[in-house]
Design an enzyme around this catalytic site. Structure first.
Site, PDB file in Angstrom:
ATOM      1  N   ASP A 115       0.796  -1.286   0.048  1.00  0.00           N
ATOM      2  CA  ASP A 115      -0.069   0.095  -0.035  1.00  0.00           C
ATOM      3  C   ASP A 115       0.880   1.202   0.008  1.00  0.00           C
ATOM      4  O   ASP A 115       0.456   2.141   0.560  1.00  0.00           O
ATOM      5  CB  ASP A 115      -1.166   0.126   1.200  1.00  0.00           C
ATOM      6  CG  ASP A 115      -1.902  -1.236   1.181  1.00  0.00           C
ATOM      7  OD1 ASP A 115      -2.356  -1.732   0.043  1.00  0.00           O
ATOM      8  OD2 ASP A 115      -2.100  -1.618   2.502  1.00  0.00           O
ATOM      9  N   LYS A 124       1.968   1.906  -5.226  1.00  0.00           N
ATOM     10  CA  LYS A 124       2.361   1.352  -6.293  1.00  0.00           C
ATOM     11  C   LYS A 124       1.436   1.621  -7.476  1.00  0.00           C
ATOM     12  O   LYS A 124       2.125   1.793  -8.662  1.00  0.00           O
ATOM     13  CB  LYS A 124       2.625  -0.055  -6.169  1.00  0.00           C
ATOM     14  CG  LYS A 124       3.672  -0.387  -4.853  1.00  0.00           C
ATOM     15  CD  LYS A 124       3.636  -2.079  -4.913  1.00  0.00           C
ATOM     16  CE  LYS A 124       2.376  -2.620  -4.232  1.00  0.00           C
ATOM     17  NZ  LYS A 124       2.257  -2.270  -2.694  1.00  0.00           N
ATOM     18  N   GLY A 183      -4.610  -4.306  -3.922  1.00  0.00           N
ATOM     19  CA  GLY A 183      -5.595  -3.263  -4.150  1.00  0.00           C
ATOM     20  C   GLY A 183      -4.682  -1.975  -4.597  1.00  0.00           C
ATOM     21  O   GLY A 183      -4.119  -1.474  -3.697  1.00  0.00           O
ATOM     22  N   HIS A 184      -4.757  -1.673  -5.747  1.00  0.00           N
ATOM     23  CA  HIS A 184      -3.878  -0.550  -6.667  1.00  0.00           C
ATOM     24  C   HIS A 184      -4.702   0.455  -6.836  1.00  0.00           C
ATOM     25  O   HIS A 184      -5.637   0.300  -7.659  1.00  0.00           O
ATOM     26  CB  HIS A 184      -2.990  -1.242  -7.370  1.00  0.00           C
ATOM     27  CG  HIS A 184      -1.893  -2.051  -7.060  1.00  0.00           C
ATOM     28  ND1 HIS A 184      -1.122  -2.622  -7.960  1.00  0.00           N
ATOM     29  CD2 HIS A 184      -1.746  -2.627  -5.594  1.00  0.00           C
ATOM     30  CE1 HIS A 184      -0.260  -3.487  -7.069  1.00  0.00           C
ATOM     31  NE2 HIS A 184      -0.621  -3.535  -5.875  1.00  0.00           N
ATOM     32  N   GLN A 223       1.962  -5.922  -3.129  1.00  0.00           N
ATOM     33  CA  GLN A 223       2.444  -6.392  -1.632  1.00  0.00           C
ATOM     34  C   GLN A 223       3.766  -5.415  -1.516  1.00  0.00           C
ATOM     35  O   GLN A 223       3.819  -4.382  -2.237  1.00  0.00           O
ATOM     36  CB  GLN A 223       2.300  -7.712  -1.423  1.00  0.00           C
ATOM     37  CG  GLN A 223       1.122  -8.424  -1.217  1.00  0.00           C
ATOM     38  CD  GLN A 223       0.840  -8.808  -2.496  1.00  0.00           C
ATOM     39  OE1 GLN A 223       1.231  -9.592  -3.317  1.00  0.00           O
ATOM     40  NE2 GLN A 223      -0.569  -8.700  -2.970  1.00  0.00           N
TER      41      GLN A 223
HETATM   42  P1  GDP Z   1      -0.736   0.190  -3.602  1.00  0.00           P
HETATM   43  O1  GDP Z   1      -1.241  -1.029  -2.998  1.00  0.00           O
HETATM   44  O2  GDP Z   1       0.701   0.365  -3.260  1.00  0.00           O
HETATM   45  O3  GDP Z   1      -0.785   0.705  -5.111  1.00  0.00           O
HETATM   46  O4  GDP Z   1      -1.544   1.382  -2.850  1.00  0.00           O
HETATM   47  P2  GDP Z   1      -3.062   1.460  -2.296  1.00  0.00           P
HETATM   48  O5  GDP Z   1      -3.773   2.114  -3.630  1.00  0.00           O
HETATM   49  O6  GDP Z   1      -3.397   0.339  -1.707  1.00  0.00           O
HETATM   50  O7  GDP Z   1      -2.793   2.839  -1.299  1.00  0.00           O
HETATM   51  C1  GDP Z   1      -2.139   3.796  -1.340  1.00  0.00           C
HETATM   52  C2  GDP Z   1      -3.221   5.252  -1.049  1.00  0.00           C
HETATM   53  O8  GDP Z   1      -2.901   6.404  -1.178  1.00  0.00           O
HETATM   54  C3  GDP Z   1      -4.400   5.167  -2.090  1.00  0.00           C
HETATM   55  O9  GDP Z   1      -5.716   5.644  -1.539  1.00  0.00           O
HETATM   56  C4  GDP Z   1      -3.983   6.467  -3.107  1.00  0.00           C
HETATM   57  O10 GDP Z   1      -4.889   7.183  -3.938  1.00  0.00           O
HETATM   58  C5  GDP Z   1      -3.329   7.391  -2.129  1.00  0.00           C
HETATM   59  N1  GDP Z   1      -2.145   7.804  -2.587  1.00  0.00           N
HETATM   60  C6  GDP Z   1      -1.146   7.459  -3.254  1.00  0.00           C
HETATM   61  N2  GDP Z   1      -0.206   8.260  -3.470  1.00  0.00           N
HETATM   62  C7  GDP Z   1      -0.590   9.349  -2.890  1.00  0.00           C
HETATM   63  C8  GDP Z   1       0.068  10.707  -2.471  1.00  0.00           C
HETATM   64  O11 GDP Z   1       1.173  11.146  -2.977  1.00  0.00           O
HETATM   65  N3  GDP Z   1      -0.591  11.549  -1.472  1.00  0.00           N
HETATM   66  C9  GDP Z   1      -1.528  11.212  -0.862  1.00  0.00           C
HETATM   67  N4  GDP Z   1      -2.572  11.999  -0.186  1.00  0.00           N
HETATM   68  N5  GDP Z   1      -2.276  10.091  -1.437  1.00  0.00           N
HETATM   69  C10 GDP Z   1      -1.702   9.147  -2.144  1.00  0.00           C
HETATM   70  P1  IMO Z   2      -1.012  -4.277  -2.259  1.00  0.00           P
HETATM   71  O1  IMO Z   2      -0.395  -4.924  -3.447  1.00  0.00           O
HETATM   72  C1  IMO Z   2      -1.039  -4.425   2.047  1.00  0.00           C
HETATM   73  C2  IMO Z   2      -1.120  -8.655   3.589  1.00  0.00           C
HETATM   74  C3  IMO Z   2      -2.397  -9.068   4.391  1.00  0.00           C
HETATM   75  C4  IMO Z   2      -1.937  -9.845   5.386  1.00  0.00           C
HETATM   76  C5  IMO Z   2      -0.702 -10.604   4.600  1.00  0.00           C
HETATM   77  C6  IMO Z   2      -1.055 -12.058   4.150  1.00  0.00           C
HETATM   78  O2  IMO Z   2      -2.180  -3.488  -2.247  1.00  0.00           O
HETATM   79  O3  IMO Z   2       0.026  -3.351  -1.565  1.00  0.00           O
HETATM   80  P2  IMO Z   2      -2.879 -12.850   1.968  1.00  0.00           P
HETATM   81  O4  IMO Z   2      -4.170 -12.444   1.876  1.00  0.00           O
HETATM   82  O5  IMO Z   2      -1.636 -12.196   1.003  1.00  0.00           O
HETATM   83  O6  IMO Z   2      -2.274 -14.135   2.686  1.00  0.00           O
HETATM   84  O7  IMO Z   2      -2.230 -11.910   3.556  1.00  0.00           O
HETATM   85  O8  IMO Z   2      -0.415  -9.929   3.699  1.00  0.00           O
HETATM   86  N1  IMO Z   2      -1.306  -7.953   2.350  1.00  0.00           N
HETATM   87  C7  IMO Z   2      -1.151  -6.941   1.862  1.00  0.00           C
HETATM   88  N2  IMO Z   2      -0.891  -5.695   2.661  1.00  0.00           N
HETATM   89  N3  IMO Z   2      -1.258  -4.536   0.763  1.00  0.00           N
HETATM   90  C8  IMO Z   2      -1.120  -5.704   0.052  1.00  0.00           C
HETATM   91  O9  IMO Z   2      -1.336  -5.578  -1.416  1.00  0.00           O
HETATM   92  C9  IMO Z   2      -1.236  -6.785   0.452  1.00  0.00           C
HETATM   93  N4  IMO Z   2      -1.424  -8.093  -0.039  1.00  0.00           N
HETATM   94  C10 IMO Z   2      -1.465  -8.822   1.249  1.00  0.00           C
HETATM   95  O10 IMO Z   2      -3.122  -7.825   5.013  1.00  0.00           O
HETATM   96  O11 IMO Z   2      -1.330  -9.241   6.373  1.00  0.00           O
HETATM   97 MG    MG Z   3      -2.930  -1.746  -2.037  1.00  0.00          MG
END
Ligand code: GDP
Ligand code: IMO
Ligand code: MG
Length: 432
Positions: free
Chosen positions: A15, A18, A42-43, A230
């Site tokens: 999270d 990415k 979840g991207h 991840q």
């Molecule tokens: P990922 O799994 O690495 O793609 O990240 P996620 O989408 O799960 O979580 C990142 C969260 O931060 C999302 O809600 C994005 O919209 C938000 N986000 C990403 N970059 C920025 C940033 O530079 N500033 C802010 N405020 N939010 C961001």
């Molecule tokens: P993105 O790509 C954050 C975490 C779960 C749990 C552990 C194992 O959005 O960054 P799993 O369901 O993979 O067996 O769970 O890994 N986890 C993540 N945490 N971002 C993710 O993906 C994750 N994918 C798995 O919360 O702790």
């Molecule tokens: Mg994510």
């Protein structure tokens, strides 16, 4: 062309942002490849005022003409993929010409999800410290079957005869576990078989040879971006085992799950959040279980994009980041969410760990040791200004620039891109 093949990885616990960084870079990439993990990811991408959350589709899908590949290292939930394809505005026929699903990707079956949930519940009941807090997407059990050489691959669900044989073999093993260990009813063959045949019909137009697709693209002079899922500290080998996912999230995973020799990767990009978050269980040395943690959670909207769970929040951990730099061979950092730190009274960054009375700057991925670790902090000046309108490094307040410079000095890695908001345009590109 410089940096024709790039691997982008999460440098912390997932999270990091990415998806949004891939979205920025995909503007200049021809092929985007998911190489491991599954719908546990979840991207989030915010483009044109609209929010998209990709679980399986590569985040480059929003750009027309990009080839998006789901590699052999991914565990694929076909129903989830179908809903993502359906949600995108272009007609599925247009997606068909640019989505390639590897024949070798393993299929997440209904029993994988069931076993994921049952195993977590059983571990929690036995000892509240031993469950992982998985996403419940069937990831672990699906990879177990892959490595146990009983898994069902994408190529199998388009061949009803092969599917029938493999599904019977699997139910023959899974049903006794469900009945005898978990006291659950056995699963019926017919229902799963019919669903899987349906998934096969859906997936057939996208099936391909991802190895060839990537190789041909490179021969044609195109550029390839691997989209990690991840994060490094969730990696099955290098993460805080057992509180990890079941796949190789690090840059090396590209070679296996994306089928490209390591020597062909030109540059590794580490996505780093300006602070740290973690979802699920496991050690987190810089976690702030207080108002600061709550402020980061609210300010950064830190709620899981896949499960909606509140993310645990804390200060940036440079000991862990330096480990990530080494494990991935990072060449450059994309720093996200710097804007979330605006307005805090002070900023802390962890520069060392104290363990058994002595200080170290070496990260141990042993969960037991990490639990005992006490972070040693450096306090840095904060800034009050809203920085989300900044588009150049020089426009940032001095304290924000110092924060970025401190990360560069501590890691010896350049911060090439900075996120100052969640939208595509909220980005400072610095020498990237
Ligand atoms: P990922 O799994 O690495 O793609 O990240 P996620 O989408 O799960 O979580 C990142 C969260 O931060 C999302 O809600 C994005 O919209 C938000 N986000 C990403 N970059 C920025 C940033 O530079 N500033 C802010 N405020 N939010 C961001
Ligand atoms: P993105 O790509 C954050 C975490 C779960 C749990 C552990 C194992 O959005 O960054 P799993 O369901 O993979 O067996 O769970 O890994 N986890 C993540 N945490 N971002 C993710 O993906 C994750 N994918 C798995 O919360 O702790
Ligand atoms: Mg994510």
């Amino acid at each position: 062309m410089k940096n024709r093949v790039q691997a982008l990885v999460g440098a912390q616990w997932g999270d990091e942002g990415k998806g949004r960084v891939v979205d920025v870079l995909a503007g200049n990439a021809d092929v985007i490849v998911r190489y491991q993990g599954g719908a546990n990811a979840g991207h989030t991408v915010i483009a044109g005022g609209k929010k998209y959350i990709f679980h399986l589709l590569p985040s480059g899908m929003l750009y027309p003409n990009r080839i998006c590949v789901i590699g052999n290292g991914v565990v694929l939930d076909p129903a989830q993929l179908k809903s993502e394809v359906d949600e995108l505005s272009p007609a599925p026929s247009e997606i068909g010409t640019r989505l390639v699903v590897s024949c070798g990707a393993h299929i997440v079956m209904p029993y994988h999800k069931k076993l994921d949930l049952l195993s977590e519940a059983a571990r929690k009941k036995l000892d509240s410290g031993s469950h992982i807090g998985t996403t419940g997407r069937g990831i672990g059990p699906c990879y177990v079957d892959k490595y146990n050489r009983i898994g069902i691959r994408a190529e199998d669900i388009v061949s009803p005869k092969i599917l029938e044989k493999k599904l019977r073999l699997n139910l023959n093993e899974k049903n006794p576990v469900l009945e005898k260990i978990y006291r659950e009813s056995p699963l019926e063959f017919d229902e799963i078989y019919e669903d899987a045949c349906e998934w096969g019909r859906f997936i057939a137009p996208y099936l391909g040879d991802s190895t060839l697709e990537i190789d041909n693209a490179l021969r044609d002079g195109k550029s390839v971006l691997f989209e990690g899922a991840q994060g490094t500290l969730l990696d099955i080998d290098h993460g805080t085992y057992p509180f990890v996912t079941s796949s190789s999230c690090v840059a090396g995973g590209c070679s296996i799950g994306g089928a490209l020799g390591p020597g062909r990767i030109d540059r590794v990009i580490g996505v780093v959040k300006a602070y740290c978050t973690r979802v699920g269980e496991g050690p987190f040395p810089t976690e702030e279980l207080n108002d600061t943690g709550e402020r980061l959670r609210q300010g950064g909207a830190e709620f899981g994009a896949t499960t909606g769970r509140p993310r645990r929040c804390g200060w940036l951990d440079l000991v862990a980041l330096n480990y990530s730099v080494k494990v991935n061979g990072l060449d450059v950092i994309a720093l996200t969410k710097l804007d979330v730190l605006s307005g805090l009274d002070e900023l802390k960054v962890c520069v060392a760990y104290r363990l058994n009375g002595s200080e170290t700057d070496i990260f141990s991925n042993s969960a037991e040791k990490l639990r005992e670790t006490v972070p040693v902090y450096r306090t840095l000046p904060s800034w009050k200004e809203n920085i989300s309108g900044c588009r150049k490094f020089s426009e940032l307040p001095q304290a924000a620039r110092d924060y970025v410079n401190f990360i560069e000095e501590s890691t010896s890695i350049k911060v090439g891109l900075i996120g100052v908001g969640a939208g595509r345009e909220d980005t400072i590109i610095r020498d990237f």
